[in-house]
Design a protein around this motif. Structure first.
Motif: not given
Length: 201
Positions: A25-26, A34-35, A74-75, A85-87
Motif C-alpha cells: 500500500r503506497l 518510483l512505481l 508489478v502485476v 494505491l494498492g500494488v
C-alpha cells in the motif's frame, strides 16, 4: 562473474521470495514516483528486508538492510480509499546488495549482482537418491496448508519453489525466512523446512 546492475529498493519488514506475491500500500510521493518510473520503463525494483531503522523517514541516511533480496515486478494496481494505491507484485530474481545509498528523492538505490537460482529439481543433484521422497513430504505439507496453490502448478514442483511457498505460510520469523532466501543448496533448504514442519506436528 555475475553481472552488476543498479536497482531501486523498497526496504520492508518482510521477505519476498522468487515466485511469491506481495501486496503493498503506497502513499508517499517518492514511492509513487518510483512505481510510475518502473511501469514506464518496464523494469522491476528490489524488495529487501529492513534489519534496523524505519521503512519511512530516511532523512538520517540509508536503513540497515539484508544483503540478499528479490526483484519485484508489478502485476496489479488498485486505487484505495484515503489516497492509497494498492500494488501487487511478483517476486522474480534473487540479488545481492553490493552497496546502497539514498538519493535526493529519498529512494534507496543500490548496486547489486544477481544470484543463480537454486536447482529447481532434486534430479539435478547426483547421488541424492532420497531427495525425491523428501520433496514429496513438502508437496503433502503444502497441499494441507494451501490446496489450491498446487492445482495451478504444471509438472513437478522444484525443491526451491516448495521451500519458498512453505516458508511464506508457516509461522516462522523473518530472520528464518531470510536465511532460506539466501540459501542456494536444495538439501540445506530441505533440512531447514523439514525442521519447521517438525515443530508444527
Amino acid at each position: 562473474m555475475a553481472a552488476e546492475q543498479r536497482l531501486a529498493l523498497f526496504p520492508l519488514r518482510t521477505v519476498l521470495f522468487p515466485a511469491g506475491h506481495l501486496p503493498l500500500r503506497l502513499f508517499e510521493a517518492r514511492y509513487l514516483d518510483l512505481l510510475r518510473e518502473c511501469l514506464r520503463e518496464d523494469r522491476p525494483f528490489g524488495v529487501v528486508r529492513i534489519t534496523a531503522g524505519r521503512e519511512v523517514g530516511l532523512e538520517d541516511g540509508p536503513p540497515s538492510i539484508a544483503t540478499v533480496g528479490t526483484t519485484a515486478r508489478v502485476v496489479d494496481t488498485t486505487a484505495l480509499p484515503g489516497g492509497l494505491l494498492g500494488v501487487r507484485v511478483l517476486g522474480e530474481r534473487r540479488f545481492r546488495v553490493l552497496e546502497h545509498a539514498v538519493d535526493a528523492r529519498g529512494v534507496v538505490r543500490a548496486r547489486v549482482e544477481f544470484l543463480e537460482d537454486a536447482p529447481n529439481s532434486g534430479d539435478s543433484m547426483p547421488g541424492e537418491s532420497s531427495l525425491g521422497d523428501r520433496r514429496e513430504v513438502l508437496v503433502d505439507a503444502l497441499a494441507r496448508l494451501d490446496p489450491e496453490l498446487l492445482e495451478g502448478e504444471r509438472g513437478v514442483p522444484g525443491v526451491a519453489w516448495l521451500c519458498h511457498r512453505l516458508a511464506e505460510r508457516l509461522p516462522v520469523g523473518l530472520a528464518a525466512r531470510q536465511s532460506l532466501l539466501e540459501c542456494d543448496n536444495p538439501r540445506a533448504m530441505l533440512d531447514r523446512v523439514e525442521a519447521w514442519l517438525g515443530k508444527e506436528r
